[in-house]
Design an enzyme around this catalytic site. Structure first.
Site, mmCIF file in Angstrom:
data_model
loop_
_atom_site.group_PDB
_atom_site.id
_atom_site.type_symbol
_atom_site.label_atom_id
_atom_site.label_comp_id
_atom_site.label_asym_id
_atom_site.label_seq_id
_atom_site.Cartn_x
_atom_site.Cartn_y
_atom_site.Cartn_z
ATOM 1 N N GLY A 113 -40.671 2.813 28.092
ATOM 2 C CA GLY A 113 -40.950 1.590 28.848
ATOM 3 C C GLY A 113 -41.585 1.920 30.188
ATOM 4 C CB THR A 134 -35.969 9.751 27.069
ATOM 5 O OG1 THR A 134 -35.023 9.204 26.142
ATOM 6 C CG2 THR A 134 -37.166 10.212 26.268
ATOM 7 C CG ASP A 136 -33.625 7.922 23.406
ATOM 8 O OD1 ASP A 136 -32.443 8.309 23.339
ATOM 9 O OD2 ASP A 136 -33.960 6.825 23.895
ATOM 10 N N GLY A 179 -30.005 7.654 20.804
ATOM 11 C CA GLY A 179 -31.379 7.983 20.391
ATOM 12 C C GLY A 179 -32.255 6.757 20.274
#
Ligand code: F6P
Length: 357
Positions: A113, A134, A136, A179
């Site tokens: 984002g 991140t 993830d 995740g």
């Protein structure tokens, strides 16, 4: 004089401070007293509302191993960036505050984002350099994001600990791994933790297949089973649904997360009482692992070098173990999913790990 603003945006992770330190120390090495660094507080919120402070060299010392972010962070959804709220024109404010600080460049540390907004600011004419952050590992254009390896170590530790209690009691356990919409963290933690079943968003599961695996293990004398479930895991039926239908189905689900739904359905099919462990935000807390400390230092130094060369509009990325600049326009709006035929999945299947498909 070079003036650089730094902000961290979105969910935090390990290595944010190590990266900030990498940027700052390199800038001080390169520019000496001819650089001023502004710490923008709580992500884009601070840029919108003019919350920032001039940092000093000592602010960046002693933070390599510290978790979280010394700048604070917040979620500021991209889709709301151009929507006025409380009469605040966010994009205009960000541009005005950039000018007010007299910045030559904005360094932004964030995930997906964040990169959409960073690209928007770049298109609006601001000089932007970003770092991929991140747990993830889903940022497009980089083989690795910082935070991922540290979170992976923690998620693996959880599975290790669950293993011992599951073995003692002869129980079936689900460990739910973060995740978001991709399965990288669960894939790696699942393999590293020796899970028997790994469920990823990229490979929709069939509950009957899961029951078969548990029953076969039991028939083979294995009294316990460990299922690593990605928080974004979906069933084969759900994968066929339209986005709206899926959202409504999940909203109506009487469980706090997908793992509890799987536990109930699998429990009914196998007769086992299935326990669920959700480590949640624990996975992005604490000190970065040594891999991340090195990666953050490399990313930070590379970002500062881009600034020195007046190269803006790029994310620093890791590709084939080289740090390279990737244009923000190529990164923004894309998601790096786990390829279902990647080597990690093939190796896992080779040793008998089931993906529930
Ligand atoms: O993107 C990082 C992440 O930790 C995801 O793994 C998870 O889905 C999400 O953030 C949690 O968000 P929040 O911190 O807003 O609860």
């Amino acid at each position: 004089m070079k003036r650089v603003g730094i902000l961290t945006s979105g969910g935090d992770c390990q290595g944010l401070n190590a990266s900030i330190r990498g940027v700052a120390k390199t800038l001080y090495e390169e520019f000496g007293d001819e650089v001023e660094i502004y710490g923008i507080q709580n992500g884009y919120y601070g840029l919108i509302h003019g919350k920032y402070k001039k940092m000093t060299k000592s602010d960046f010392s002693g933070i390599l191993t510290v978790g979280g972010t010394i700048l604070g962070t917040s979620r500021q959804p991209f889709k709301m960036m151009r929507v006025e709220e409380d009469n605040v024109d966010k994009v205009k404010n960000m541009k005005d505050n950039y000018k007010k600080m007299g910045l030559d460049c904005l360094v932004i540390l964030g995930g997906n984002g964040t990169h959409k907004s960073a690209n928007m600011l770049s298109e609006e004419g601001l000089n932007v350099v970003t770092l991929p952050k991140t747990i993830d590992n889903d940022v497009w254009g980089t083989d690795m994001t910082f935070g991922f390896q540290s979170a992976c170590d923690l998620a693996t530790q959880v599975i290790d600990c669950i293993h011992t209690t599951a073995t003692s009691h002869g129980r079936v356990f689900i460990v739910e791994v973060m995740g978001h919409k991709v399965g990288w963290l669960n894939l790696y933690a699942g393999i590293a933790g020796g899970a028997d079943i790994i469920l990823l968003p990229e490979i929709p599961y069939d509950i009957d297949k899961l029951a078969d695996v548990i029953n076969k293990r039991e028939a083979a004398g294995k009294s316990f089973s460990i299922i690593a479930v990605a928080e974004g895991a979906v069933s084969k039926e759900e994968a066929k649904m339209k986005k709206k239908e899926f959202k409504a189905e999940r909203a109506a689900m009487p469980y706090p997360s997908v793992s509890y739904k799987i536990a109930k359905e699998l429990g009914d099919k196998t007769g086992h009482e299935i326990r669920v462990t959700v480590p949640g935000h624990f996975q992005r807390g604490g000190s970065p692992c040594s891999y991340d400390r090195v990666l953050c230092t490399r990313f930070g130094a590379a970002a500062a070098r881009l600034i020195k060369n007046n190269q803006y509009g790029y994310m620093v990325a890791l590709q084939n173990n080289k740090i390279v600049p990737v244009p923000l326009g190529e990164v923004a709006g894309k998601l790096k999913k786990v390829p279902v035929d990647c080597d990690e999945i093939l190796a896992a299947r080779s040793i008998g790990i089931s993906f529930g498909d």
